[in-house]
Design a protein around this motif. Structure first.
Motif, PDB file in Angstrom:
ATOM      1  N   LEU A 206       0.881  -0.959  -0.190  1.00  0.00           N
ATOM      2  CA  LEU A 206       0.029   0.204  -0.306  1.00  0.00           C
ATOM      3  C   LEU A 206       0.797   1.158  -0.361  1.00  0.00           C
ATOM      4  O   LEU A 206       0.492   2.015  -0.783  1.00  0.00           O
ATOM      5  N   MET A 207       1.593   1.333   0.741  1.00  0.00           N
ATOM      6  CA  MET A 207       3.038   2.105   1.199  1.00  0.00           C
ATOM      7  C   MET A 207       3.204   2.631  -0.481  1.00  0.00           C
ATOM      8  O   MET A 207       4.123   3.700  -0.956  1.00  0.00           O
ATOM      9  N   ASN A 208       3.563   1.283  -1.672  1.00  0.00           N
ATOM     10  CA  ASN A 208       4.493   2.014  -2.694  1.00  0.00           C
ATOM     11  C   ASN A 208       2.607   2.067  -3.755  1.00  0.00           C
ATOM     12  O   ASN A 208       3.026   2.003  -5.147  1.00  0.00           O
ATOM     13  N   ARG A 209       1.950   2.097  -3.315  1.00  0.00           N
ATOM     14  CA  ARG A 209       0.345   2.380  -4.217  1.00  0.00           C
ATOM     15  C   ARG A 209       0.091   0.982  -5.019  1.00  0.00           C
ATOM     16  O   ARG A 209      -0.722   1.547  -5.426  1.00  0.00           O
ATOM     17  N   ASP A 210       0.272   0.048  -4.510  1.00  0.00           N
ATOM     18  CA  ASP A 210      -0.098  -0.476  -4.489  1.00  0.00           C
ATOM     19  C   ASP A 210      -2.038  -1.454  -3.686  1.00  0.00           C
ATOM     20  O   ASP A 210      -1.625  -1.985  -2.742  1.00  0.00           O
ATOM     21  N   PHE A 211      -2.517  -0.922  -4.537  1.00  0.00           N
ATOM     22  CA  PHE A 211      -3.966  -1.008  -4.225  1.00  0.00           C
ATOM     23  C   PHE A 211      -4.339  -3.034  -3.837  1.00  0.00           C
ATOM     24  O   PHE A 211      -5.902  -2.858  -3.993  1.00  0.00           O
ATOM     25  N   THR A 212      -3.888  -3.433  -4.192  1.00  0.00           N
ATOM     26  CA  THR A 212      -4.524  -4.987  -4.212  1.00  0.00           C
ATOM     27  C   THR A 212      -4.498  -5.413  -3.254  1.00  0.00           C
ATOM     28  O   THR A 212      -3.931  -5.778  -1.680  1.00  0.00           O
ATOM     29  N   PRO A 213      -5.971  -5.615  -3.018  1.00  0.00           N
ATOM     30  CA  PRO A 213      -6.537  -6.107  -1.288  1.00  0.00           C
ATOM     31  C   PRO A 213      -5.551  -7.276  -0.595  1.00  0.00           C
ATOM     32  O   PRO A 213      -6.028  -8.194  -1.428  1.00  0.00           O
ATOM     33  N   PRO A 214      -5.420  -7.819   0.610  1.00  0.00           N
ATOM     34  CA  PRO A 214      -4.911  -8.308   1.256  1.00  0.00           C
ATOM     35  C   PRO A 214      -5.940  -9.196   0.984  1.00  0.00           C
ATOM     36  O   PRO A 214      -7.076  -9.405   1.515  1.00  0.00           O
ATOM     37  N   GLN A 215      -4.956 -10.842   1.092  1.00  0.00           N
ATOM     38  CA  GLN A 215      -6.437 -11.955   1.386  1.00  0.00           C
ATOM     39  C   GLN A 215      -6.748 -12.338   3.087  1.00  0.00           C
ATOM     40  O   GLN A 215      -5.208 -11.584   4.048  1.00  0.00           O
ATOM     41  N   ILE A 216      -7.772 -11.909   3.548  1.00  0.00           N
ATOM     42  CA  ILE A 216      -8.254 -11.825   4.314  1.00  0.00           C
ATOM     43  C   ILE A 216      -7.736 -13.307   5.334  1.00  0.00           C
ATOM     44  O   ILE A 216      -7.923 -14.950   4.609  1.00  0.00           O
ATOM     45  N   VAL A 217      -7.369 -13.126   6.733  1.00  0.00           N
ATOM     46  CA  VAL A 217      -7.367 -14.564   7.063  1.00  0.00           C
ATOM     47  C   VAL A 217      -7.954 -14.901   7.565  1.00  0.00           C
ATOM     48  O   VAL A 217      -9.283 -14.031   8.445  1.00  0.00           O
ATOM     49  N   LYS A 218      -8.227 -16.441   8.406  1.00  0.00           N
ATOM     50  CA  LYS A 218      -9.565 -16.967   8.931  1.00  0.00           C
ATOM     51  C   LYS A 218      -9.415 -17.463  10.003  1.00  0.00           C
ATOM     52  O   LYS A 218      -8.779 -18.235  10.386  1.00  0.00           O
ATOM     53  N   THR A 219      -9.010 -16.325  10.683  1.00  0.00           N
ATOM     54  CA  THR A 219      -8.517 -17.087  12.414  1.00  0.00           C
ATOM     55  C   THR A 219     -10.060 -17.252  13.790  1.00  0.00           C
ATOM     56  O   THR A 219      -9.827 -17.306  14.513  1.00  0.00           O
ATOM     57  N   GLY A 220     -11.124 -16.509  12.892  1.00  0.00           N
ATOM     58  CA  GLY A 220     -12.461 -16.450  13.433  1.00  0.00           C
ATOM     59  C   GLY A 220     -11.936 -15.867  14.612  1.00  0.00           C
ATOM     60  O   GLY A 220     -12.894 -15.537  16.252  1.00  0.00           O
ATOM     61  N   ASP A 221     -10.531 -14.231  14.815  1.00  0.00           N
ATOM     62  CA  ASP A 221     -10.648 -13.107  15.794  1.00  0.00           C
ATOM     63  C   ASP A 221     -10.344 -12.050  15.743  1.00  0.00           C
ATOM     64  O   ASP A 221     -10.665 -11.775  14.647  1.00  0.00           O
TER      65      ASP A 221
END
Length: 458
Positions: A206-221
């Protein structure tokens, strides 16, 4: 020196394990020592009771003294603990199972209370050895009078040895438990730090202006919630970035158009290309474009202040119907020019905390926009549903194109017959800063419908 959160977690876990095991060990060690001593005393009391039972203390008056001594000897042979018997008259030991307590010697500690007919117990020292003992009265002569005391004892060293064995087993159990807990801590650390590392990488992108959404971690918390929030933020920043780029492109285009006209006419007049009436027309064009440019710049500055300065608003209790009526009165001349009729419907029996001047400006923009696109009518309606106050402005024009519904409130977005492209952007800023929401859609009759909602306080 910086340390990773994983190492801090493991170190914290280790400290907690160490403190827990240390406190548990100290408390258990104190408990087991007292427990073993009490168990030794209980065992001695049991054996003493067994001894008295075998000796037939209740028949002491009818049994011959020789037979009583034989019974006593037989009874003493069944005792597993060490013992010695003390004669009341001279306090001498007449029998003993321990090499440390020799016959004909005096009792190593006083047992005078036993001769009063009650048992005693406690701890003492014999030849440098700590013992725990139980002493009971005995009758080895004729009659029921107490003549001797029997003392059963065991060395505390034996108890301490047993205690050490138990403690060593406990320590081994603690070590195994600590190893297992460390493995669990490492696994937990990995499960906690891996999502954080993924978020860190997403932040760097994001700092390098790459707005690719990160993968959502499935931790349930909370980490999953943080991941979702960061993904939503990335999408919002992407939209904002795209909006800013469109704004710069549109602003440069919109500002360039009047500037080019001004520059063209000014250079033409300077170079003598335009003379007489043409020069007058050129000057009029320069004046018109300058006013248009000034209006655009003023609206840009005003919009920027609306979006950034909190002190721009002065909320007061206002009657929305009066606000709408005032807004309609100010655009009536434009409506007459266009041949458009404006109808106001509805009423409201409550006042809202709003800035009256800003609200009038917002509804002037909305109603004026409806007039420019209407065929013959603009309908303004005021209604209340529970705690929601709703204002709709609907025209009977051609309506919004499908792609324009999302962009209608963007800066410099102009539809047909639009002015600077900033009016609806200013309206949205006023409505949202006043705590309301605004939406644009097409009505059932095909015309554009703008809906404004405020939540009224009960």
């Amino acid at each position: 020196m910086k340390s990773s959160i994983g190492k801090k977690l493991v170190l914290t876990y280790l400290v907690l394990i160490g403190v827990t095991l240390a406190v548990s060990g100290v408390l258990f060690n104190a408990f087991i020592k007292n427990y073993m001593v009490e168990e030794a005393k209980s065992s001695l009391r049991t054996e003493a009771g067994h001894l008295i039972e075998l000796m037939g203390a209740d028949q002491a008056a009818v049994i011959d003294p020789i037979k009583k001594r034989v019974i006593t000897k037989i009874a003493l042979s069944t005792i597993e603990s060490d013992y010695f018997i003390v004669q009341k008259s001279n306090q001498q030991v007449i029998a003993s199972s321990s090499k440390d307590i020799v016959k004909l010697n005096r009792s190593p500690f006083p047992v005078s209370e036993v001769y009063e007919g009650r048992g005693i117990e406690g701890e003492a020292q014999v030849k440098g050895k700590d013992i725990v003992y139980v002493a009971l009265p005995m009758d080895l002569g004729k009659g029921s009078q107490v003549t001797h005391a029997v003392v059963l004892f065991t060395e505390l060293q034996h108890i301490r040895s047993a205690t050490r064995e138990v403690v060593m087993l406990l320590i081994k159990g603690f070590v195994i438990t600590a190893i297992v807990m460390l493995i669990v801590a490492y696994i937990m650390m990995r499960s906690l730090t891996r999502p954080l590392q993924n978020l860190r990488q997403a932040v760097m992108r994001l700092m390098n202006r790459d707005f690719t959404p990160p993968q959502i971690v499935k931790t349930g918390d909370e980490l999953e919630e943080l991941s979702k929030a960061f993904s939503d933020m990335t999408v919002a920043l992407k939209k904002y970035d795209e909006g800013q780029r469109r704004f710069l492109q549109n602003a440069s285009h919109e500002l360039k158009t009047p500037l080019m006209a001004i520059q063209g006419y000014a250079e033409g007049i300077r170079d003598g290309i335009f003379r007489g009436a043409d020069a007058e027309k050129g000057l009029d064009a320069i004046s018109t474009e300058s006013k248009r440019l000034k209006k655009m710049v003023d609206e840009l500055i005003y919009l920027s202040k609306l979006e950034t300065l909190e002190g721009m608003f002065d909320p007061q209790p206002v009657d929305l119907k009066l606000i709408l009526q005032e807004s309609i009165d100010r655009v009536k001349s434009l409506a007459r020019q266009k041949g458009v009729q404006i109808d106001l419907h509805g009423d409201l029996d409550k006042r809202l905390m709003l800035d009256p001047d800003k609200m009038i400006q917002a509804f002037i923009n909305l109603i004026g926009n409806g007039i420019r696109h209407a065929n013959s009518q603009v309908r303004v309606e005021l209604a209340s549903f529970d705690s929601v106050v709703r204002i709709t402005v609907e025209d009977d024009g051609p309506g919004l194109r499908e792609g324009d519904k999302e962009r209608i409130f963007e800066r410099f977005f102009r539809g047909k017959d639009g002015d600077t492209g900033l009016g609806l952007a200013i309206t949205r800023a006023i409505i949202e800063k006043s705590g309301g929401i605004i939406k644009a859609d097409n009505g059932t009759n095909g015309g554009a419908v703008f809906t404004v909602e405020f939540r009224a306080k009960k």
